[in-house]
Design an enzyme around this catalytic site. Sequence first.
Site, PDB file in Angstrom:
ATOM      1  N   GLU A 180      15.493  -6.801  -7.068  1.00  0.00           N
ATOM      2  CA  GLU A 180      14.150  -6.597  -7.613  1.00  0.00           C
ATOM      3  C   GLU A 180      14.148  -5.420  -8.586  1.00  0.00           C
ATOM      4  O   GLU A 180      13.487  -5.439  -9.608  1.00  0.00           O
ATOM      5  CB  GLU A 180      13.169  -6.364  -6.467  1.00  0.00           C
ATOM      6  CG  GLU A 180      11.725  -6.312  -6.918  1.00  0.00           C
ATOM      7  CD  GLU A 180      10.740  -6.365  -5.762  1.00  0.00           C
ATOM      8  OE1 GLU A 180      11.158  -6.067  -4.627  1.00  0.00           O
ATOM      9  OE2 GLU A 180       9.566  -6.696  -6.006  1.00  0.00           O
TER      10      GLU A 180
ATOM     11  N   SER B 299       4.831  -6.366   1.960  1.00  0.00           N
ATOM     12  CA  SER B 299       3.900  -5.267   2.216  1.00  0.00           C
ATOM     13  C   SER B 299       2.895  -5.633   3.307  1.00  0.00           C
ATOM     14  O   SER B 299       2.483  -6.789   3.421  1.00  0.00           O
ATOM     15  CB  SER B 299       3.130  -4.927   0.945  1.00  0.00           C
ATOM     16  OG  SER B 299       4.027  -4.606  -0.089  1.00  0.00           O
TER      17      SER B 299
ATOM     18  N   GLU C 117       8.223   7.211  -7.300  1.00  0.00           N
ATOM     19  CA  GLU C 117       8.485   8.436  -6.519  1.00  0.00           C
ATOM     20  C   GLU C 117       9.642   8.179  -5.548  1.00  0.00           C
ATOM     21  O   GLU C 117      10.564   8.993  -5.420  1.00  0.00           O
ATOM     22  CB  GLU C 117       7.235   8.867  -5.727  1.00  0.00           C
ATOM     23  CG  GLU C 117       6.083   9.406  -6.562  1.00  0.00           C
ATOM     24  CD  GLU C 117       5.213   8.312  -7.169  1.00  0.00           C
ATOM     25  OE1 GLU C 117       5.454   7.116  -6.889  1.00  0.00           O
ATOM     26  OE2 GLU C 117       4.295   8.643  -7.942  1.00  0.00           O
TER      27      GLU C 117
ATOM     28  N   GLN D  70       6.445 -13.278  -2.308  1.00  0.00           N
ATOM     29  CA  GLN D  70       7.134 -12.254  -1.509  1.00  0.00           C
ATOM     30  C   GLN D  70       6.106 -11.646  -0.560  1.00  0.00           C
ATOM     31  O   GLN D  70       5.081 -11.130  -1.007  1.00  0.00           O
ATOM     32  CB  GLN D  70       7.682 -11.184  -2.452  1.00  0.00           C
ATOM     33  CG  GLN D  70       8.426 -10.065  -1.759  1.00  0.00           C
ATOM     34  CD  GLN D  70       8.756  -8.931  -2.714  1.00  0.00           C
ATOM     35  OE1 GLN D  70       8.033  -8.713  -3.688  1.00  0.00           O
ATOM     36  NE2 GLN D  70       9.819  -8.204  -2.465  1.00  0.00           N
TER      37      GLN D  70
HETATM   38  C1  FAD Z   1       1.253  -5.512  -9.347  1.00  0.00           C
HETATM   39  C2  FAD Z   1       1.771  -5.420  -7.935  1.00  0.00           C
HETATM   40  C3  FAD Z   1       2.405  -6.513  -7.376  1.00  0.00           C
HETATM   41  C4  FAD Z   1       2.852  -6.441  -6.059  1.00  0.00           C
HETATM   42  N1  FAD Z   1       3.401  -7.579  -5.539  1.00  0.00           N
HETATM   43  C5  FAD Z   1       3.826  -7.557  -4.261  1.00  0.00           C
HETATM   44  C6  FAD Z   1       4.371  -8.755  -3.670  1.00  0.00           C
HETATM   45  O1  FAD Z   1       4.478  -9.801  -4.318  1.00  0.00           O
HETATM   46  N2  FAD Z   1       4.756  -8.705  -2.386  1.00  0.00           N
HETATM   47  C7  FAD Z   1       4.661  -7.571  -1.632  1.00  0.00           C
HETATM   48  O2  FAD Z   1       5.059  -7.598  -0.485  1.00  0.00           O
HETATM   49  N3  FAD Z   1       4.130  -6.425  -2.152  1.00  0.00           N
HETATM   50  C8  FAD Z   1       3.705  -6.397  -3.445  1.00  0.00           C
HETATM   51  N4  FAD Z   1       3.157  -5.265  -3.985  1.00  0.00           N
HETATM   52  C9  FAD Z   1       2.972  -4.080  -3.149  1.00  0.00           C
HETATM   53  C10 FAD Z   1       3.974  -2.977  -3.464  1.00  0.00           C
HETATM   54  O3  FAD Z   1       5.252  -3.321  -3.054  1.00  0.00           O
HETATM   55  C11 FAD Z   1       3.457  -1.684  -2.793  1.00  0.00           C
HETATM   56  O4  FAD Z   1       2.260  -1.335  -3.441  1.00  0.00           O
HETATM   57  C12 FAD Z   1       4.459  -0.544  -2.891  1.00  0.00           C
HETATM   58  O5  FAD Z   1       5.572  -0.793  -2.067  1.00  0.00           O
HETATM   59  C13 FAD Z   1       3.834   0.817  -2.489  1.00  0.00           C
HETATM   60  O6  FAD Z   1       3.267   0.738  -1.229  1.00  0.00           O
HETATM   61  P1  FAD Z   1       1.754   1.193  -0.962  1.00  0.00           P
HETATM   62  O7  FAD Z   1       0.895   0.551  -2.019  1.00  0.00           O
HETATM   63  O8  FAD Z   1       1.464   0.911   0.464  1.00  0.00           O
HETATM   64  O9  FAD Z   1       1.733   2.755  -1.262  1.00  0.00           O
HETATM   65  P2  FAD Z   1       2.166   3.923  -0.264  1.00  0.00           P
HETATM   66  O10 FAD Z   1       3.473   3.604   0.359  1.00  0.00           O
HETATM   67  O11 FAD Z   1       1.025   4.206   0.642  1.00  0.00           O
HETATM   68  O12 FAD Z   1       2.374   5.109  -1.274  1.00  0.00           O
HETATM   69  C14 FAD Z   1       1.277   5.809  -1.878  1.00  0.00           C
HETATM   70  C15 FAD Z   1       1.859   6.890  -2.792  1.00  0.00           C
HETATM   71  O13 FAD Z   1       2.607   7.841  -2.010  1.00  0.00           O
HETATM   72  C16 FAD Z   1       3.928   7.947  -2.514  1.00  0.00           C
HETATM   73  N5  FAD Z   1       4.868   8.136  -1.408  1.00  0.00           N
HETATM   74  C17 FAD Z   1       4.898   7.453  -0.229  1.00  0.00           C
HETATM   75  N6  FAD Z   1       5.933   7.885   0.533  1.00  0.00           N
HETATM   76  C18 FAD Z   1       6.584   8.854  -0.191  1.00  0.00           C
HETATM   77  C19 FAD Z   1       7.733   9.667   0.032  1.00  0.00           C
HETATM   78  N7  FAD Z   1       8.447   9.591   1.171  1.00  0.00           N
HETATM   79  N8  FAD Z   1       8.095  10.533  -0.948  1.00  0.00           N
HETATM   80  C20 FAD Z   1       7.410  10.636  -2.119  1.00  0.00           C
HETATM   81  N9  FAD Z   1       6.297   9.892  -2.376  1.00  0.00           N
HETATM   82  C21 FAD Z   1       5.900   9.008  -1.448  1.00  0.00           C
HETATM   83  C22 FAD Z   1       4.207   6.623  -3.193  1.00  0.00           C
HETATM   84  O14 FAD Z   1       5.238   6.758  -4.147  1.00  0.00           O
HETATM   85  C23 FAD Z   1       2.844   6.327  -3.818  1.00  0.00           C
HETATM   86  O15 FAD Z   1       2.701   7.014  -5.029  1.00  0.00           O
HETATM   87  C24 FAD Z   1       2.694  -5.280  -5.300  1.00  0.00           C
HETATM   88  C25 FAD Z   1       2.071  -4.160  -5.863  1.00  0.00           C
HETATM   89  C26 FAD Z   1       1.594  -4.220  -7.159  1.00  0.00           C
HETATM   90  C27 FAD Z   1       0.904  -3.022  -7.738  1.00  0.00           C
END
Ligand code: FAD
Length: 409
Positions: free
Chosen positions: A245, A128, A391, A125
């Site tokens: 998902e 991100s 969140e 997938q």
């Molecule tokens: C084990 C694992 C597997 C993954 N596998 C995939 C994959 O196969 N393909 C893929 O595309 N992605 C993958 N991901 C990525 C995952 O989808 C993202 O980490 C996730 O969507 C969060 O995005 P970010 O890490 O950019 O955090 P951010 O979006 O930067 O968020 C950081 C923090 O701020 C909080 N936050 C952000 N906006 C808000 C809001 N409006 N209100 C309240 N809180 C908020 C979030 O909840 C989080 O706690 C994976 C992640 C992990 C940990």
Amino acid sequence: MDLELTERQRAFRAGARSWLAAHVPAAPLPSLETAGGFTAHRAWERTLAAGRWSAVTWPEEYGGRGASLVEWLLFEEEYYAAGAPGRVSQNGISLLAPTLFAHGTAAQRARILPPMARGEVIWAQAWSEPESGSDLASLRSTARRTAGGWLLSGQKTWSSRAAFADRAFGLFRGHREEGAPPHRGLTYLMFPLRAPGVTVRPIGRLDGKPAFAELFLDEVFVPDEDVIGEPGQGWRVAMSTAGDERGLTLRSPGRFTASARRLVALWRERAGNSGPGGACGAGDRGASAADGLRDRVADAVIGARAYELFAYARASRPEAGSAAGAATGAESSLNKVFWSELDIALHETALDLLGPVGELADDATDAAGGGGWADGYTFALAGPIYAGTNEIQRDLIAERLLGLPRERR
Ligand SMILES: Cc1cc2nc3c(=O)[nH]c(=O)nc-3n(C[C@H](O)[C@H](O)[C@H](O)COP(=O)(O)OP(=O)(O)OC[C@H]3O[C@@H](n4cnc5c(N)ncnc54)[C@H](O)[C@@H]3O)c2cc1C
């Protein structure tokens, strides 16, 4: 909900149980997050497919059994109870396939699903991006029109198993009209991971295993036949994948009921028979710590059972569907928060029961409790992050299920 299984369902469960008893490898396979483990897990997918157990809810023409969602839940219970290997094809089978059933063309289903079921094409997938996680609609990777298809450019990150997978699915930005909301003009495309213009750079995880990857795309050609849904309408299609998902299919209750059973066995072995002064970590801290642990074991078991009943109730609804993946709109956010927190509680409780020896990695020669708890814990910690952070899910529950006022954004 009728809690009694029908004769057909009992026969289905018995068939799954006896096939698994005959085929599950005697020793655990190496981690699928490593190159060697990935190959071994791909071979296991072929074995599953040969028995027609790799995608049980799909129609038979694509390699499935046409099973109902309730039958799928029964299969999953048996699968985890048998200690069968993790599913390396999960992104394809749990995420892409339901999207193709809902939004793909007949030609796409015929071309893509059978090799997916056989483990010949493993999917990643690619959603991100470095600046687009929770706020996925802000993504910047582009799809530019060319003769007969599209040229993809940009960077994706955190793509699970992309270091070893064959193909990926993701969202790309076409033209964006001035002032239009960011989720307009996105296109959902499938693309190869081993093709000119694609660089796959593995990212080590907390445990050092390399299966995460970031992807750099430089004018990668993708034919028109690999667009899912209409060009520019990718957001709607992506929300359907996201529902699957977070809904039932990615994390079935079988996974948690099996862990709950192992946790009870661990309790009996380490504390239940020996009382507060027994051999477990709690025993060292006296009676109240042991009582606290006993309550946590009970809570985790009740949580697993509650999730199981919730899942069976949902799967029994007439509108639940089967091959289409049982997405249930905003309700899937409830599901996701519940299973991710339950997974942490199960593993944390086991580690506290085990005491310091529980912290040894599973491949350590003296790993405790039958293994699986330490590695499972580090993975469980990621549960509140992937598939949309908890969140964000709580925001969705507040706004869409409870009708509370929208957060100011
Ligand atoms: C084990 C694992 C597997 C993954 N596998 C995939 C994959 O196969 N393909 C893929 O595309 N992605 C993958 N991901 C990525 C995952 O989808 C993202 O980490 C996730 O969507 C969060 O995005 P970010 O890490 O950019 O955090 P951010 O979006 O930067 O968020 C950081 C923090 O701020 C909080 N936050 C952000 N906006 C808000 C809001 N409006 N209100 C309240 N809180 C908020 C979030 O909840 C989080 O706690 C994976 C992640 C992990 C940990």
